[in-house]
Design a protein around this motif. Structure first.
Motif, PDB file in Angstrom:
ATOM      1  N   ASP A   2       0.446  -1.281   0.001  1.00 10.24           N
ATOM      2  CA  ASP A   2      -0.023   0.158  -0.292  1.00 10.24           C
ATOM      3  C   ASP A   2       1.036   1.166   0.275  1.00 10.24           C
ATOM      4  N   ASP A   3       0.740   1.722  -1.125  1.00  6.06           N
ATOM      5  CA  ASP A   3       1.481   3.322  -1.031  1.00  6.06           C
ATOM      6  C   ASP A   3       0.444   4.340  -1.309  1.00  6.06           C
ATOM      7  N   ASP A   4       0.205   5.123   0.098  1.00  7.45           N
ATOM      8  CA  ASP A   4      -0.807   6.082  -0.760  1.00  7.45           C
ATOM      9  C   ASP A   4      -1.628   5.921  -1.138  1.00  7.45           C
ATOM     10  N   HIS A   5      -2.328   4.389  -0.479  1.00  6.89           N
ATOM     11  CA  HIS A   5      -3.423   3.769  -1.184  1.00  6.89           C
ATOM     12  C   HIS A   5      -3.428   3.074  -2.084  1.00  6.89           C
ATOM     13  N   ILE A   6      -2.281   2.676  -3.222  1.00  3.34           N
ATOM     14  CA  ILE A   6      -2.148   2.485  -4.757  1.00  3.34           C
ATOM     15  C   ILE A   6      -1.759   1.323  -4.290  1.00  3.34           C
ATOM     16  N   TYR A   7      -2.869   0.362  -4.245  1.00  2.00           N
ATOM     17  CA  TYR A   7      -1.528  -1.022  -4.029  1.00  2.00           C
ATOM     18  C   TYR A   7      -1.113  -1.113  -5.594  1.00  2.00           C
ATOM     19  N   ALA A   8      -0.057  -2.129  -5.988  1.00  3.78           N
ATOM     20  CA  ALA A   8       0.902  -2.353  -6.334  1.00  3.78           C
ATOM     21  C   ALA A   8       1.776  -3.824  -5.984  1.00  3.78           C
ATOM     22  N   PRO A   9       2.042  -4.817  -6.918  1.00  5.64           N
ATOM     23  CA  PRO A   9       2.481  -6.275  -6.120  1.00  5.64           C
ATOM     24  C   PRO A   9       3.869  -5.805  -6.301  1.00  5.64           C
ATOM     25  N   LEU A  10       4.651  -6.104  -4.698  1.00  8.25           N
ATOM     26  CA  LEU A  10       6.365  -5.618  -4.932  1.00  8.25           C
ATOM     27  C   LEU A  10       6.590  -7.379  -5.067  1.00  8.25           C
ATOM     28  N   HIS A  11       7.141  -7.526  -6.193  1.00  7.45           N
ATOM     29  CA  HIS A  11       7.602  -8.419  -6.740  1.00  7.45           C
ATOM     30  C   HIS A  11       8.691  -8.677  -5.989  1.00  7.45           C
ATOM     31  N   LEU A  12       8.408  -9.665  -4.798  1.00  7.75           N
ATOM     32  CA  LEU A  12      10.015 -10.092  -3.934  1.00  7.75           C
ATOM     33  C   LEU A  12      11.181 -10.509  -4.092  1.00  7.75           C
ATOM     34  N   ASP A  13      11.537 -10.893  -5.700  1.00  5.27           N
ATOM     35  CA  ASP A  13      13.019 -11.298  -5.899  1.00  5.27           C
ATOM     36  C   ASP A  13      13.402 -10.141  -6.736  1.00  5.27           C
ATOM     37  N   ALA A  14      12.404  -9.023  -7.315  1.00  5.92           N
ATOM     38  CA  ALA A  14      13.282  -7.848  -8.069  1.00  5.92           C
ATOM     39  C   ALA A  14      12.963  -7.265  -6.499  1.00  5.92           C
ATOM     40  N   MET A  15      12.426  -7.154  -5.808  1.00  6.81           N
ATOM     41  CA  MET A  15      13.315  -6.077  -3.973  1.00  6.81           C
ATOM     42  C   MET A  15      14.759  -6.677  -3.917  1.00  6.81           C
ATOM     43  N   LEU A  16      14.673  -7.736  -3.577  1.00  3.28           N
ATOM     44  CA  LEU A  16      15.866  -8.526  -2.740  1.00  3.28           C
ATOM     45  C   LEU A  16      16.579  -7.975  -3.696  1.00  3.28           C
ATOM     46  N   ILE A  17      17.393  -8.361  -5.183  1.00  6.06           N
ATOM     47  CA  ILE A  17      18.083  -7.823  -6.570  1.00  6.06           C
ATOM     48  C   ILE A  17      18.406  -6.146  -5.966  1.00  6.06           C
ATOM     49  N   LYS A  18      17.224  -5.538  -6.332  1.00 10.98           N
ATOM     50  CA  LYS A  18      17.365  -4.172  -6.777  1.00 10.98           C
ATOM     51  C   LYS A  18      18.509  -3.366  -4.911  1.00 10.98           C
ATOM     52  N   GLN A  19      18.027  -4.162  -3.805  1.00  4.31           N
ATOM     53  CA  GLN A  19      18.915  -3.944  -2.691  1.00  4.31           C
ATOM     54  C   GLN A  19      20.392  -4.639  -2.544  1.00  4.31           C
ATOM     55  N   GLY A  20      21.053  -5.022  -3.529  1.00  2.66           N
ATOM     56  CA  GLY A  20      21.963  -5.466  -3.984  1.00  2.66           C
ATOM     57  C   GLY A  20      22.204  -6.918  -3.016  1.00  2.66           C
ATOM     58  N   LEU A  21      21.174  -7.716  -2.046  1.00  2.00           N
ATOM     59  CA  LEU A  21      20.927  -8.148  -1.711  1.00  2.00           C
ATOM     60  C   LEU A  21      21.375 -10.202  -1.449  1.00  2.00           C
ATOM     61  N   VAL A  22      21.058 -10.563  -2.781  1.00  2.00           N
ATOM     62  CA  VAL A  22      20.825 -11.135  -3.865  1.00  2.00           C
ATOM     63  C   VAL A  22      21.157 -11.004  -5.112  1.00  2.00           C
ATOM     64  N   ARG A  23      21.608 -12.011  -6.293  1.00  5.22           N
ATOM     65  CA  ARG A  23      22.125 -11.859  -7.230  1.00  5.22           C
ATOM     66  C   ARG A  23      20.630 -12.310  -8.525  1.00  5.22           C
ATOM     67  N   ALA A  24      20.824 -12.144  -9.236  1.00  6.04           N
ATOM     68  CA  ALA A  24      19.818 -11.604 -10.590  1.00  6.04           C
ATOM     69  C   ALA A  24      20.294 -13.120 -10.332  1.00  6.04           C
ATOM     70  N   ALA A  25      19.527 -14.395 -11.627  1.00  5.96           N
ATOM     71  CA  ALA A  25      20.069 -15.905 -11.960  1.00  5.96           C
ATOM     72  C   ALA A  25      20.572 -14.841 -13.342  1.00  5.96           C
ATOM     73  N   PRO A  26      21.640 -15.844 -14.195  1.00  8.01           N
ATOM     74  CA  PRO A  26      21.401 -15.324 -15.255  1.00  8.01           C
ATOM     75  C   PRO A  26      19.948 -15.306 -16.867  1.00  8.01           C
ATOM     76  N   ASP A  27      19.265 -16.198 -16.642  1.00 11.49           N
ATOM     77  CA  ASP A  27      18.187 -15.640 -17.117  1.00 11.49           C
ATOM     78  C   ASP A  27      17.186 -15.388 -17.108  1.00 11.49           C
ATOM     79  N   SER A  28      17.631 -14.135 -15.676  1.00  9.63           N
ATOM     80  CA  SER A  28      16.460 -13.741 -14.803  1.00  9.63           C
ATOM     81  C   SER A  28      16.103 -12.257 -15.612  1.00  9.63           C
ATOM     82  N   GLU A  29      14.211 -12.120 -15.716  1.00 11.25           N
ATOM     83  CA  GLU A  29      14.424 -10.262 -16.017  1.00 11.25           C
ATOM     84  C   GLU A  29      14.699  -9.564 -15.113  1.00 11.25           C
ATOM     85  N   TRP A  30      15.246  -9.699 -14.161  1.00  9.17           N
ATOM     86  CA  TRP A  30      16.068  -8.539 -13.329  1.00  9.17           C
ATOM     87  C   TRP A  30      16.743  -8.025 -13.096  1.00  9.17           C
TER      88      TRP A  30
END
Length: 148
Positions: free
Chosen positions: A101-129
């Protein structure tokens, strides 16, 4: 109307290859890649854990990447129920989202992308992220904070 929009959005938030069965419910992070939902354990698809001794910059402090990833995943799971769609021909690998919930706008939070964007995991070579990983590298987030 809101329910209709959420149902329509659900049909398009998962990648094409995520055509298998769904599971939904409250989740708990087991590690930076695994979620327990009821009796089931789900592995986030197309991410790779860093080595067990890899260090990350998280919340301004140097910490173990796997520990930081698990804590961040668990925090995201507190938004609400997690929805996972299994990858075709995979017993445990899935694409998972929580609705944030971001200011009452509901949006999907992709858990894999979130972790990759924060540099906490790596994207697999075939990942869309892969672009998200490149962004984390350029901005020296997570494990990339210590790279030259």
């Amino acid at each position: 109307m809101m329910i209709y929009l959420m149902v329509c959005a659900l049909q398009s938030i998962f990648p094409v290859e995520a055509v298998g069965p769904k599971i939904e419910g409250r989740g708990t992070a087991i590690d930076a890649r695994s979620i327990q939902i009821g009796d089931a354990v789900v592995q986030l698809d197309r991410i790779e854990l860093p080595s067990a001794d890899a260090m990350c910059l998280a919340s301004g402090q140097q910490t173990n990447c796997r520990v930081a990833g698990r804590l961040e995943l668990d925090a995201a799971l507190r938004y609400g129920p997690v929805q996972c769609r299994f990858v075709e021909n995979a017993a445990t690998r899935a694409h998972c989202v929580v609705w944030a919930d971001d200011d009452h706008i509901y949006a999907p939070l992709h858990l894999d992308a979130m972790l990759i964007k924060q540099g906490l995991v790596r994207a697999a070579p075939d990942s869309e992220w892969l672009a998200a990983e490149d962004d984390a590298k350029v901005n020296k987030r997570g494990m990339w904070a210590f790279e030259d």
